[in-house]
Design an enzyme around this catalytic site. Sequence first.
Site, mmCIF file in Angstrom:
data_model
loop_
_atom_site.group_PDB
_atom_site.id
_atom_site.type_symbol
_atom_site.label_atom_id
_atom_site.label_comp_id
_atom_site.label_asym_id
_atom_site.label_seq_id
_atom_site.Cartn_x
_atom_site.Cartn_y
_atom_site.Cartn_z
ATOM 1 C CG ASP A 171 -1.804 -1.154 1.346
ATOM 2 O OD1 ASP A 171 -1.590 -2.129 0.615
ATOM 3 O OD2 ASP A 171 -2.715 -1.121 2.176
ATOM 4 C CD GLU A 413 -0.007 -5.096 9.459
ATOM 5 O OE1 GLU A 413 -0.226 -4.505 10.533
ATOM 6 O OE2 GLU A 413 -0.543 -4.783 8.376
HETATM 7 C C1 GLC Z 1 -2.676 -4.041 4.434
HETATM 8 C C2 GLC Z 1 -1.557 -4.583 3.548
HETATM 9 C C3 GLC Z 1 -2.159 -5.483 2.502
HETATM 10 C C4 GLC Z 1 -2.945 -6.578 3.201
HETATM 11 C C5 GLC Z 1 -3.996 -5.997 4.148
HETATM 12 C C6 GLC Z 1 -4.665 -7.033 5.018
HETATM 13 O O1 GLC Z 1 -3.554 -3.262 3.720
HETATM 14 O O2 GLC Z 1 -0.843 -3.555 2.961
HETATM 15 O O3 GLC Z 1 -1.158 -6.031 1.684
HETATM 16 O O4 GLC Z 1 -3.562 -7.396 2.272
HETATM 17 O O5 GLC Z 1 -3.373 -5.086 5.011
HETATM 18 O O6 GLC Z 1 -3.713 -7.716 5.763
#
Ligand code: GLC
Length: 445
Positions: A171, A413
């Site tokens: 993102d 994460e």
């Molecule tokens: C964030 C990450 C994305 C992921 C999501 C859910 O948006 O950047 O890659 O899929 O979280 O974990």
Amino acid sequence: MTTQDLIKVADECRRVLDNNWRDTHTIPAEGLYPHQWLWDSCFIAIGTRHIDNKKAQQELRSLVKGQWANGMLPHMIFAGSGSGSRDRRIWQAWRNPHAPESLDTSGITQPPMLAEAVVRVGEMMSSVERREWYQEMLKPLVKYHRWLYSERDPHNEGLVLLLHPWESGFDNSPPWIEQVHRHHKPWWVVVIEKLRLEKLMMLVRRDTHHAPPGQRMRNIDALLYFATMQRLKRKDWDIDRILDRPYFTIEDVAFNSILVRANTLLKKIAKETAHELPKELLEHMATSQKALEELWDTGHKKYYSRDFIRRKLIKNDSIASLMPLYAGTISRDRAEQLIDDLKNSRTYGQKYPIPSVPVSSSWFKPVGYWQGPTWINTNWMIADGLQRYGFHKEAGDIAVSSVQLASMHGPYEYFSAIDGSPAGAKNFSWSAALVLDFLTQHKAN
Ligand code: GLC
């Protein structure tokens, strides 16, 4: 790490996956991520297969249920209640006639990891069972890959384009942030920026309730991402109307590398079930493999994403530049040049590899969201690519370091590549799943 440590971290990862299971699928993390995400579920299935392969199959079947009539796999399938109804109203996927009626989804996609997950789950089955499984998944996979080319490769050039940074899965990565700021900003965002009112975003942001603001996106960036999403929605998620006057369209190097790998795996699935893939899809696949090389910059000796409209490479360093290692089709010579960068202590060669941005970049922040920390999924993909090129030691080191991070702190994460400190959501499903997968490779070796 002792055997005790390994048993403990495996137990912890299993517990996290169990707690994040919601009847038909696994959420990425409690609180912060309440829905089903596309590439998360693929990584999750790759780990869950070691615990319960039927559950891993269910995880992927649930994803396919969200497929649009035109073939798109949406990046989110919303939870039936709670924040699900809020997000469903924000996204309004129903504006597009291809959106499914039985459930609510977002209107964009995410990296095509599904073929990889289908193959990994298939590896745990007898050949008869596997054929049945492949047969079941072949149709949605072919439909998805055809959609990627028909909607996202308008000039038949082999590289698919993305319309929103969320589609990349990385993102907040510097090349994306740079693009979002460079292109047209809606007037109301300019006003908010000028009057320095972006703090108001804190009133509506959910993520900063679950992780410290310094570990998440800046308010102004979050606002621009929201504005970009609104714009796609105003065009009813209709590709022709969107491409008529696009804000920005990016040929993302990581996404296209994943697509190239997924194409190879899709061919394997088709072969094992004695199906012929559509001729036009095979042609697209061959073009993609060649077109990936157009993203190579001879000066910097790196792959970069490209601005589709200006036809210019976006020379802003991030881990996306290493992802052609996962594609597996680049020459050994180029792979070796990427590996040099991977080991270089002035860029990616840190104590807890692989940082999402090299430490040499002015963007680097040890725990800044996609702007420096180590993520377990990129570790997994790059380690997998290294294995296929025969760099077993390098791949093994990444696996060991990933397991170590989870063992020290739990499957967070993301983690600082410098000192390993954990950040973002705790009990994060794909970290748990991929650490479990790394652990089994560890045993096998
Ligand atoms: C964030 C990450 C994305 C992921 C999501 C859910 O948006 O950047 O890659 O899929 O979280 O974990």
